[in-house]
Design a protein around this motif. Structure first.
Motif, PDB file in Angstrom:
ATOM      1  N   GLU A 356       0.786  -1.020   0.009  1.00 46.84           N
ATOM      2  CA  GLU A 356       0.051  -0.007   0.020  1.00 46.84           C
ATOM      3  C   GLU A 356       0.603   1.194   0.149  1.00 46.84           C
ATOM      4  O   GLU A 356       0.555   2.375  -0.694  1.00 46.84           O
ATOM      5  CB  GLU A 356      -0.973   0.010   1.221  1.00 46.84           C
ATOM      6  N   ILE A 359       1.771   2.866  -3.248  1.00 43.98           N
ATOM      7  CA  ILE A 359       0.688   3.453  -3.875  1.00 43.98           C
ATOM      8  C   ILE A 359       0.400   4.721  -3.322  1.00 43.98           C
ATOM      9  O   ILE A 359       0.284   5.696  -4.075  1.00 43.98           O
ATOM     10  CB  ILE A 359      -0.585   2.496  -3.902  1.00 43.98           C
ATOM     11  N   ILE A 371      -1.740  -5.280  -7.041  1.00 41.54           N
ATOM     12  CA  ILE A 371      -2.095  -4.036  -7.503  1.00 41.54           C
ATOM     13  C   ILE A 371      -3.278  -4.172  -8.638  1.00 41.54           C
ATOM     14  O   ILE A 371      -3.306  -4.958  -9.378  1.00 41.54           O
ATOM     15  CB  ILE A 371      -1.034  -3.064  -7.968  1.00 41.54           C
ATOM     16  N   GLN A 375      -5.641   0.927 -10.160  1.00 44.12           N
ATOM     17  CA  GLN A 375      -4.753   1.568  -9.256  1.00 44.12           C
ATOM     18  C   GLN A 375      -3.552   2.004 -10.177  1.00 44.12           C
ATOM     19  O   GLN A 375      -2.895   3.013  -9.991  1.00 44.12           O
ATOM     20  CB  GLN A 375      -4.521   0.529  -7.959  1.00 44.12           C
TER      21      GLN A 375
END
Length: 458
Positions: A356, A359, A371, A375
């Motif tokens: 995470e 990202i 992912i 995204q």
């Protein structure tokens, strides 16, 4: 720009002894309690040794996102090089370790830097944590960071090599953007894209190496698109130069320059000190094989404006029937310090930062395999938005390549890797300057590399 060459033989003498004393020499020392999560009621502060300015890395976004999810863990960023100089970072990191400074999470920028510190006992294996959480690294991440049978780090960003295409030139030649192709097809495209003669000749492709013992990726192109066996040495330290894909790599380069005359001559690259950016953006070459650190530049920059349309093709395969697309990949390695007193919390941050957290960082494509398409699309939009003409980039082709690429397995660097690179560079130059043929080049490379291996046996 990414550093291109593996660091080898970084540490020795007193410093090495200090590191071993400071880090603990055994792999399994102080490995904590497997994959256990830290006590949510207990406040913990971990030290994160990293590099790069806030503008370069967006560290505050990563750390804030983590602390929001895990409010009991505070992350203290120890930035050892604000300017992102990885050599400065490595020196300061080694001194900190030799001084037995408190460390919890350590970031390495390349495989050589990572492997050398593993060998010196600076970092702890993560296998117990991985096993307890119940996932397999090759399924969870696109980069396999295993060294000597263990995992000492998880990968952050994902920069596979790919092929940048001048789509305007492709359209003129009636060629489609490849979605799955081989080196033979790459060679055919280069021939069809080559145009003109003399000083204004446009070449189908430009290869930026080897040169000066660096950019050796360009002598192992056909080796790198396999799951294993992608380097000059094998994992056990023996030579891999009898691999038929090494010969295939050399023959590809030789034939494209000497027979097809579709690649920029090696002598031009050396004598004119050519670089891949101006060769591509000034349209002197229609295709370049390069790493995807170029994502943030392919839409054009102040220095290199984009006056044509760009598309991206995957790293070519050796055989049309090969199921996966493998290539060289650069990444960041997030590791746990062997002397960490907060191993559970350190692992929690490593796991977040490589999933995470990448990202949230909004700077890179993650190595994390889980992912989602939307995204990735958002990340690519953000990266391209920083360029001058993102509308000229075929975003779908870029997205498709980044979703499908995988890394060839990591081979631990030796202390004499640079010597092997020098040998292959020298023998390649003799070949391309017509001082020997392919058979002699392969034979001499094998013999000289074997001598280096034998000389370094303990």
């Amino acid at each position: 720009m990414q550093k291109r060459k593996l660091t080898a033989g970084l540490l020795c003498g007193v410093l090495a002894a200090g590191l071993l004393a400071g880090c603990g020499g055994k792999d399994d020392a102080n490995t904590g309690t497997g994959g256990a999560s830290p006590d949510a009621n207990k406040q913990v502060t971990i030290k994160f040794h990293a590099f790069g300015s806030e503008a370069q890395q967006n560290w505050s976004k990563v750390i804030n996102a983590f602390q929001t999810k895990y409010p009991n863990i505070k992350v203290d960023l120890v930035n050892l090089s604000e300017k992102g100089d990885t050599q400065e970072y490595a020196k300061k990191l080694d001194l900190a370790a030799a001084s037995n400074e408190a460390m919890d999470v350590i970031m390495f920028s390349e495989a050589g830097m990572y492997a050398q510190r593993v060998a010196l006992g600076m970092v702890a294996p993560l296998d117990d944590y991985i096993s307890k959480e119940g996932y397999k690294v090759p399924e969870e991440y696109k980069v396999d960071t295993k060294l000597n049978g263990k995992y000492y780090a998880l990968p952050g960003k994902f920069n596979p090599w790919y092929v940048l295409l001048n789509k305007t030139h492709l359209d003129e030649a009636g060629l489609k953007v490849p979605t799955d192709w081989t080196w033979d097809e790459f060679r055919d495209y280069a021939k069809k894209l080559t145009k003109g003669e003399g000083p204004t000749k446009r070449y189908g492709t430009y290869f930026h190496g080897p040169q000066g013992g660096g950019w050796l990726e360009f002598t192992r192109l056909a080796m790198a698109n396999q799951a294993t066996g992608g380097d000059y040495l094998k994992e056990d330290g023996t030579s891999n130069l009898d691999n038929p894909n090494f010969r295939k790599s050399i023959e590809l380069r030789y034939n494209m320059e000497k027979v097809d005359k579709s690649s920029t001559p090696y002598t031009d690259m050396i004598s004119q000190k050519l670089n891949y950016r101006p060769q591509f953006f000034n349209q002197a070459a229609s295709m370049i094989v390069i790493g995807s650190w170029m994502n943030s530049e392919i839409g054009g920059t102040e220095q290199f404006p984009l006056n044509f349309n760009v598309a991206v093709a995957p790293f070519p395969k050796n055989n049309a029937g090969d199921k996966e697309t493998y290539s060289m990949v650069t990444t960041d390695f997030y590791a746990m310090a062997n002397n960490s007193k907060n191993k559970d919390a350190a692992y929690q941050f490593i796991r977040f930062a490589t999933t995470e957290g990448v990202i949230a960082q909004e700077k890179y494509v993650p190595s994390w395999a889980k992912i989602k398409d939307d995204q990735l699309s958002s990340i690519i939009d953000t990266i391209l938005a920083g360029t001058k003409n993102p509308e000229k980039v075929d975003k779908e082709s870029l997205k498709r390549v980044l979703l499908s690429a995988k890394s060839t397995s990591l081979v631990p660097p030796t202390s004499y890797n640079a010597d092997v690179y020098k040998v292959i560079n020298e023998e390649y130059e003799k070949l391309i300057l017509d001082k020997q043929n392919v058979d002699q080049m392969i034979k001499n490379s094998q013999e000289r590399t074997q001598k280096l291996i034998d000389a370094n046996k303990k």
